[in-house]
Design a protein around this motif. Structure first.
Motif, PDB file in Angstrom:
ATOM      1  N   GLN A   1      30.317   2.933  24.184  1.00  9.74           N
ATOM      2  CA  GLN A   1      31.644   3.556  24.260  1.00  9.74           C
ATOM      3  C   GLN A   1      31.529   4.911  24.946  1.00  9.74           C
ATOM      4  O   GLN A   1      30.779   5.773  24.505  1.00  9.74           O
ATOM      5  CB  GLN A   1      32.219   3.765  22.855  1.00  9.74           C
ATOM      6  CG  GLN A   1      33.514   4.594  22.856  1.00  9.74           C
ATOM      7  CD  GLN A   1      34.009   4.898  21.457  1.00  9.74           C
ATOM      8  OE1 GLN A   1      34.266   4.003  20.680  1.00  9.74           O
ATOM      9  NE2 GLN A   1      34.131   6.188  21.144  1.00  9.74           N
ATOM     10  N   LYS A   2      32.250   5.082  26.032  1.00 10.57           N
ATOM     11  CA  LYS A   2      32.346   6.382  26.688  1.00 10.57           C
ATOM     12  C   LYS A   2      33.691   6.975  26.262  1.00 10.57           C
ATOM     13  O   LYS A   2      34.741   6.617  26.806  1.00 10.57           O
ATOM     14  CB  LYS A   2      32.220   6.244  28.204  1.00 10.57           C
ATOM     15  CG  LYS A   2      30.834   5.745  28.648  1.00 10.57           C
ATOM     16  CD  LYS A   2      30.710   5.726  30.150  1.00 10.57           C
ATOM     17  CE  LYS A   2      29.340   5.200  30.579  1.00 10.57           C
ATOM     18  NZ  LYS A   2      28.242   6.048  30.123  1.00 10.57           N
ATOM     19  N   SER A   3      33.649   7.854  25.296  1.00 10.65           N
ATOM     20  CA  SER A   3      34.864   8.267  24.586  1.00 10.65           C
ATOM     21  C   SER A   3      35.918   8.895  25.478  1.00 10.65           C
ATOM     22  O   SER A   3      37.119   8.790  25.195  1.00 10.65           O
ATOM     23  CB  SER A   3      34.484   9.231  23.467  1.00 10.65           C
ATOM     24  OG  SER A   3      33.642   8.596  22.530  1.00 10.65           O
ATOM     25  N   PHE A   4      35.500   9.553  26.556  1.00  7.08           N
ATOM     26  CA  PHE A   4      36.469  10.287  27.358  1.00  7.08           C
ATOM     27  C   PHE A   4      36.492   9.825  28.819  1.00  7.08           C
ATOM     28  O   PHE A   4      36.905  10.553  29.707  1.00  7.08           O
ATOM     29  CB  PHE A   4      36.176  11.791  27.284  1.00  7.08           C
ATOM     30  CG  PHE A   4      36.131  12.290  25.865  1.00  7.08           C
ATOM     31  CD1 PHE A   4      37.292  12.432  25.120  1.00  7.08           C
ATOM     32  CD2 PHE A   4      34.921  12.582  25.254  1.00  7.08           C
ATOM     33  CE1 PHE A   4      37.263  12.866  23.810  1.00  7.08           C
ATOM     34  CE2 PHE A   4      34.876  13.020  23.938  1.00  7.08           C
ATOM     35  CZ  PHE A   4      36.049  13.161  23.213  1.00  7.08           C
ATOM     36  N   SER A   5      36.049   8.588  29.047  1.00  6.97           N
ATOM     37  CA  SER A   5      36.000   8.095  30.427  1.00  6.97           C
ATOM     38  C   SER A   5      37.377   7.666  30.932  1.00  6.97           C
ATOM     39  O   SER A   5      37.646   7.711  32.110  1.00  6.97           O
ATOM     40  CB  SER A   5      35.018   6.922  30.530  1.00  6.97           C
ATOM     41  OG  SER A   5      35.438   5.864  29.686  1.00  6.97           O
TER      42      SER A   5
ATOM     43  N   ILE B   1      41.556   5.372  18.258  1.00  7.70           N
ATOM     44  CA  ILE B   1      41.700   5.812  16.873  1.00  7.70           C
ATOM     45  C   ILE B   1      40.967   7.137  16.753  1.00  7.70           C
ATOM     46  O   ILE B   1      39.757   7.217  17.028  1.00  7.70           O
ATOM     47  CB  ILE B   1      41.109   4.785  15.893  1.00  7.70           C
ATOM     48  CG1 ILE B   1      41.916   3.489  15.937  1.00  7.70           C
ATOM     49  CG2 ILE B   1      41.083   5.352  14.476  1.00  7.70           C
ATOM     50  CD1 ILE B   1      41.323   2.382  15.086  1.00  7.70           C
ATOM     51  N   TYR B   2      41.667   8.175  16.366  1.00  7.75           N
ATOM     52  CA  TYR B   2      41.061   9.488  16.155  1.00  7.75           C
ATOM     53  C   TYR B   2      40.867   9.705  14.654  1.00  7.75           C
ATOM     54  O   TYR B   2      41.826   9.640  13.875  1.00  7.75           O
ATOM     55  CB  TYR B   2      41.929  10.593  16.747  1.00  7.75           C
ATOM     56  CG  TYR B   2      41.917  10.621  18.253  1.00  7.75           C
ATOM     57  CD1 TYR B   2      40.956  11.346  18.944  1.00  7.75           C
ATOM     58  CD2 TYR B   2      42.855   9.903  18.994  1.00  7.75           C
ATOM     59  CE1 TYR B   2      40.924  11.361  20.328  1.00  7.75           C
ATOM     60  CE2 TYR B   2      42.840   9.911  20.375  1.00  7.75           C
ATOM     61  CZ  TYR B   2      41.866  10.645  21.041  1.00  7.75           C
ATOM     62  OH  TYR B   2      41.829  10.652  22.421  1.00  7.75           O
TER      63      TYR B   2
ATOM     64  N   SER C   1      47.556   5.881  20.891  1.00 16.28           N
ATOM     65  CA  SER C   1      46.511   6.557  20.134  1.00 16.28           C
ATOM     66  C   SER C   1      47.054   6.889  18.754  1.00 16.28           C
ATOM     67  O   SER C   1      48.203   7.323  18.613  1.00 16.28           O
ATOM     68  CB  SER C   1      46.060   7.842  20.840  1.00 16.28           C
ATOM     69  OG  SER C   1      45.307   7.528  21.998  1.00 16.28           O
ATOM     70  N   ILE C   2      46.230   6.662  17.742  1.00 17.18           N
ATOM     71  CA  ILE C   2      46.623   6.956  16.377  1.00 17.18           C
ATOM     72  C   ILE C   2      45.572   7.862  15.744  1.00 17.18           C
ATOM     73  O   ILE C   2      44.434   7.923  16.202  1.00 17.18           O
ATOM     74  CB  ILE C   2      46.783   5.663  15.541  1.00 17.18           C
ATOM     75  CG1 ILE C   2      45.419   5.003  15.321  1.00 17.18           C
ATOM     76  CG2 ILE C   2      47.736   4.693  16.224  1.00 17.18           C
ATOM     77  CD1 ILE C   2      45.457   3.857  14.332  1.00 17.18           C
TER      78      ILE C   2
ATOM     79  N   GLU D   1      35.905  -3.547  20.298  1.00 22.16           N
ATOM     80  CA  GLU D   1      35.604  -2.623  21.392  1.00 22.16           C
ATOM     81  C   GLU D   1      36.782  -1.719  21.719  1.00 22.16           C
ATOM     82  O   GLU D   1      37.019  -1.358  22.871  1.00 22.16           O
ATOM     83  CB  GLU D   1      35.120  -3.377  22.634  1.00 22.16           C
ATOM     84  CG  GLU D   1      33.827  -4.151  22.392  1.00 22.16           C
ATOM     85  CD  GLU D   1      33.205  -4.703  23.665  1.00 22.16           C
ATOM     86  OE1 GLU D   1      32.959  -3.903  24.591  1.00 22.16           O
ATOM     87  OE2 GLU D   1      32.984  -5.915  23.720  1.00 22.16           O
ATOM     88  N   LEU D   2      37.530  -1.355  20.690  1.00 20.30           N
ATOM     89  CA  LEU D   2      38.562  -0.328  20.815  1.00 20.30           C
ATOM     90  C   LEU D   2      37.909   1.028  20.608  1.00 20.30           C
ATOM     91  O   LEU D   2      36.917   1.151  19.889  1.00 20.30           O
ATOM     92  CB  LEU D   2      39.673  -0.557  19.786  1.00 20.30           C
ATOM     93  CG  LEU D   2      40.414  -1.891  19.887  1.00 20.30           C
ATOM     94  CD1 LEU D   2      41.379  -2.053  18.721  1.00 20.30           C
ATOM     95  CD2 LEU D   2      41.152  -1.995  21.209  1.00 20.30           C
ATOM     96  N   LYS D   3      38.476   2.045  21.202  1.00 17.25           N
ATOM     97  CA  LYS D   3      37.844   3.362  21.190  1.00 17.25           C
ATOM     98  C   LYS D   3      38.065   4.071  19.857  1.00 17.25           C
ATOM     99  O   LYS D   3      39.176   4.129  19.334  1.00 17.25           O
ATOM    100  CB  LYS D   3      38.403   4.207  22.342  1.00 17.25           C
ATOM    101  CG  LYS D   3      37.666   5.513  22.560  1.00 17.25           C
ATOM    102  CD  LYS D   3      37.930   6.077  23.948  1.00 17.25           C
ATOM    103  CE  LYS D   3      39.394   6.372  24.186  1.00 17.25           C
ATOM    104  NZ  LYS D   3      39.622   7.044  25.482  1.00 17.25           N
TER     105      LYS D   3
END
Length: 289
Positions: A4-8, A15-16, A87-88, A114-116
């Motif tokens: 996972q590239k969190s900010f790509s 999900i935060y 985004s939640i 494979e959701l962020k």
């Protein structure tokens, strides 16, 4: 393997996991506030409690409950929003979600799809207690809340008693005395620190031996939420971890059943910990082989 590239790709939903203050509102981060403002919805352990936090910082984002009793039924609705690109945020009443609070199951399910998932740093009572305890921070083992029933509590402490790392627990004011007595019975008179009401006006650290803190608990009314930090086992490894080396698995399990009065299930769990083996292998050797 999944990467996972969190900010790509900022356009993808995510999900935060957002930590919230454990008592002092000034402990929330700028990043946490900005995240809570930007998401589509906030999943909160207690919407009434989180509403107070949002009102204080003038955040007007819809809330949905996500707690111990509805987390499984809510999960699909939250994941569907992320699939659609929303985004939640997920928050608990205080501290880091998923640490002795709801959140783990949602994170796991999102990762499987494979959701962020993006985790923000923030307040955590256990780490504050550990650093302020004066006990070793080189290694630590976070447990959370011990079982309420005395027999189950003793069994868990029996399982943990040979760990050399500092032990971290949460406890309520209603069970603190009984927990200290059980710790003394199982772990002995170790050094311990109790942190109460962390980050709040009446924050208090009480440090000493288990016996000293039992006396303290008997003489003082207990209020607030507690973190306990207990010194790890300081005996030599040869004396504490390989006493069973000449026992068969059958004999090892029977030792805990007869000497420690554990059930066969609890004894198998303890033997698996002692031998660093999967429980299913111990079960197979004891019940089948």
């Amino acid at each position: 393997m999944k990467i996972q590239k969190s900010f790509s790709d900022e356009n993808l939903g995510a999900i935060y996991v957002v930590p919230t203050p454990i008592g002092n509102l000034e402990d929330i981060t700028f990043r946490a506030l900005n995240t809570l403002k930007d998401v589509s919805i906030i999943a909160a352990e207690d919407t009434r409690n989180t509403k107070k936090l949002l009102n204080h910082f003038e955040i007007n984002v819809p809330l949905i409950s996500y707690h111990e009793h509805n987390k499984l039924s809510r999960e699909e609705k939250l994941l569907e929003r992320v699939r659609r690109g929303e985004s939640i945020a997920i928050v608990s009443d205080a501290g880091m979600p998923a640490i002795s609070d709801p959140g783990y199951e949602l994170v796991r399910s999102a990762i499987e799809e494979e959701l962020k998932v993006v985790v923000l740093p923030g307040a955590n009572a256990a780490l504050c207690a550990l650093v302020g305890s004066g006990l070793s921070t080189n290694e630590f083992y976070f447990y959370g809340f011990l079982p309420r029933k005395k027999k189950d509590k003793e069994a868990e402490l029996e399982r943990l008693k040979y760990i050399q790392a500092s032990l971290l627990f949460y406890e309520s004011p209603y069970r603190i005395k009984e927990t200290l007595l059980t710790m003394h019975k199982v772990l002995g008179n170790r050094q311990i620190a109790i942190a109460r009401e962390l980050t709040k006006r009446f924050e208090e650290f009480t440090r000493g031996s288990v016996e000293e803190l039992i006396e303290w608990a008997n003489q003082n009314e207990q209020k607030g939420e507690f973190c306990l930090v207990v010194a790890g086992n300081d005996e030599e490894e040869e004396e504490t971890e390989i006493w069973w080396k000449d026992l068969t698995i059958m004999e090892h399990v029977n030792y805990y059943i007869h000497k420690s009065q554990l059930s066969s299930k609890e004894a198998i769990k303890q033997v698996a910990t002692d031998r660093n083996m999967p429980k299913r292998e111990i079960y197979q050797a004891y019940h089948v082989d």
